[in-house]
Design a protein around this motif. Structure first.
Motif, short mmCIF file in Angstrom:
data_model
loop_
_atom_site.label_atom_id
_atom_site.label_comp_id
_atom_site.label_asym_id
_atom_site.label_seq_id
_atom_site.Cartn_x
_atom_site.Cartn_y
_atom_site.Cartn_z
N ILE A 1 46.51 42.61 32.85
CA ILE A 1 46.69 41.61 31.72
C ILE A 1 45.74 41.88 30.61
N TYR B 1 40.72 40.06 25.70
CA TYR B 1 40.56 39.69 27.09
C TYR B 1 41.33 40.78 28.05
N ARG B 2 40.62 41.23 29.29
CA ARG B 2 41.27 42.02 30.30
C ARG B 2 40.77 41.56 31.57
N LYS B 3 42.14 41.57 32.34
CA LYS B 3 42.01 41.35 33.75
C LYS B 3 42.93 42.00 34.82
N GLN C 1 49.31 32.48 37.11
CA GLN C 1 48.25 33.29 37.00
C GLN C 1 48.15 33.81 35.56
N VAL C 2 49.10 34.34 34.92
CA VAL C 2 48.99 34.60 33.48
C VAL C 2 48.55 33.55 32.69
N LYS D 1 46.62 30.92 33.51
CA LYS D 1 45.18 30.86 33.94
C LYS D 1 44.41 31.69 33.14
N CYS D 2 45.00 33.05 33.08
CA CYS D 2 44.09 33.91 32.26
C CYS D 2 44.07 33.81 30.79
N LEU E 1 45.23 41.67 38.14
CA LEU E 1 45.48 40.84 39.60
C LEU E 1 45.95 41.79 40.53
N GLU F 1 41.45 31.21 30.41
CA GLU F 1 40.16 31.93 30.40
C GLU F 1 39.72 32.58 29.03
N SER F 2 40.74 33.11 28.47
CA SER F 2 40.53 33.96 27.43
C SER F 2 39.97 33.26 26.09
#
Ligand code: ZN
Length: 138
Positions: A133, A4-6, A24-25, A27-28, A8, A31-32
């Motif tokens: 992230i 997973y990559r995002k 936020q981390v 939340k990621c 912010l 999502e992952s």
């Protein structure tokens, strides 16, 4: 293995500031869908940091005082880097506070010590900057 990559984005309205980015981390991480693995969180700019420490206002003030002793912003003329810009101190503050953190993921959660939280440290703000992230695991 899943990956997973995002990115912010942050825009701190002052020159310096600390932001708790743990929510936020997390939340990621949700999502992952990754339950066991590692998360890397790194600043994508050489005048900003990502680090882990306590979410305590007194300590954050102490960091500001300590970093200004180590690498004072003023006078900007003391730094050879400050020819076209005035952020030599921000590069040094970033070096001390670090580029990235890696946190273990266990049972779908950040496997922290009791008081550990992830922070974005801005040392040359008032513009948009990114944090990466990357999460890998199963
Ligand atoms: Zn610079």
């Amino acid at each position: 293995m899943k990956s997973y990559r995002k990115e912010l984005w942050f825009e701190v309205p002052s020159r310096r500031g600390l932001i708790n980015i743990t929510p936020q981390v997390e939340k990621c991480l949700r999502e992952s869908g990754i339950k066991e693995g590692l998360v890397l969180v790194n600043a994508m700019h050489i005048t900003a940091s990502v680090f882990i420490n306590d979410d305590e206002a007194g300590l954050h003030h102490d960091y500001e005082v300590w970093l200004e002793k180590l690498a004072p912003h003023e006078p900007v003329s003391q730094y050879r880097h400050n020819t076209y810009e005035d952020n030599a101190d921000a590069h040094m503050k970033r070096q001390i506070m670090g580029r990235e953190v890696v946190v273990a993921i266990t049972d779908g959660k950040l496997d922290f010590g009791t008081w550990e939280r992830i922070f974005y440290g801005e040392f040359d703000g008032r513009r948009r900057k990114r944090v990466l992230i990357k999460i890998i695991g199963e």
